[in-house]
Design a protein around this motif. Structure first.
Motif, short mmCIF file in Angstrom:
data_model
loop_
_atom_site.label_atom_id
_atom_site.label_comp_id
_atom_site.label_asym_id
_atom_site.label_seq_id
_atom_site.Cartn_x
_atom_site.Cartn_y
_atom_site.Cartn_z
N ALA A 33 0.84 -1.20 0.00
CA ALA A 33 0.00 0.00 0.00
C ALA A 33 0.87 1.26 0.00
O ALA A 33 0.59 2.22 -0.73
N ALA A 34 1.94 1.23 0.79
CA ALA A 34 2.84 2.38 0.83
C ALA A 34 3.54 2.55 -0.52
O ALA A 34 3.72 3.68 -0.99
N TYR A 35 3.92 1.44 -1.14
CA TYR A 35 4.55 1.52 -2.46
C TYR A 35 3.59 2.12 -3.49
O TYR A 35 3.97 3.00 -4.27
N GLU A 36 2.34 1.67 -3.48
CA GLU A 36 1.36 2.20 -4.42
C GLU A 36 1.12 3.69 -4.20
O GLU A 36 0.92 4.45 -5.14
N ARG A 37 1.15 4.09 -2.94
CA ARG A 37 0.91 5.49 -2.60
C ARG A 37 2.10 6.39 -2.95
O ARG A 37 1.92 7.51 -3.41
N THR A 38 3.33 5.88 -2.74
CA THR A 38 4.51 6.73 -2.86
C THR A 38 5.40 6.42 -4.05
O THR A 38 6.21 7.26 -4.44
N GLY A 39 5.32 5.19 -4.55
CA GLY A 39 6.23 4.79 -5.61
C GLY A 39 7.62 4.48 -5.10
O GLY A 39 8.56 4.29 -5.89
N ASP A 40 7.79 4.41 -3.80
CA ASP A 40 9.10 4.15 -3.17
C ASP A 40 9.46 2.68 -3.35
O ASP A 40 8.80 1.79 -2.81
N PHE A 41 10.54 2.43 -4.09
CA PHE A 41 10.95 1.05 -4.34
C PHE A 41 11.44 0.33 -3.09
O PHE A 41 11.46 -0.89 -3.03
#
Length: 76
Positions: A33-41
């Protein structure tokens, strides 16, 4: 008066493993969810690591425990 729970060592290990599987699954979901929100790999990597940990734990289930789960869930 205290209550006692009669569990075998294997049953205690099964419970601990299931808790670890649930924890890894929740961690995976949070990181995805955090990746989808931020794009942080980094979040994506953490999600993948949690997924791999969860998969490893699932593969380590005892055959007797898997059979019990299948019966409980109507799969056997």
């Amino acid at each position: 008066m205290s209550a006692t729970i009669d569990l075998t060592p294997d049953e205690l290990l099964d419970q601990g493993r299931e808790l670890a599987i649930q924890t890894a699954g929740k961690s995976m979901e949070a990181h995805y969810a955090a990746y989808e929100r931020t794009g942080d790999f980094g979040e994506r990597g953490a999600a993948d690591a949690a997924r791999l940990r969860m998969e490893k734990l699932i593969k380590e289930r005892r055959p007797e425990f898997v059979a019990k789960l299948e019966v409980e869930r109507g799969l056997a």
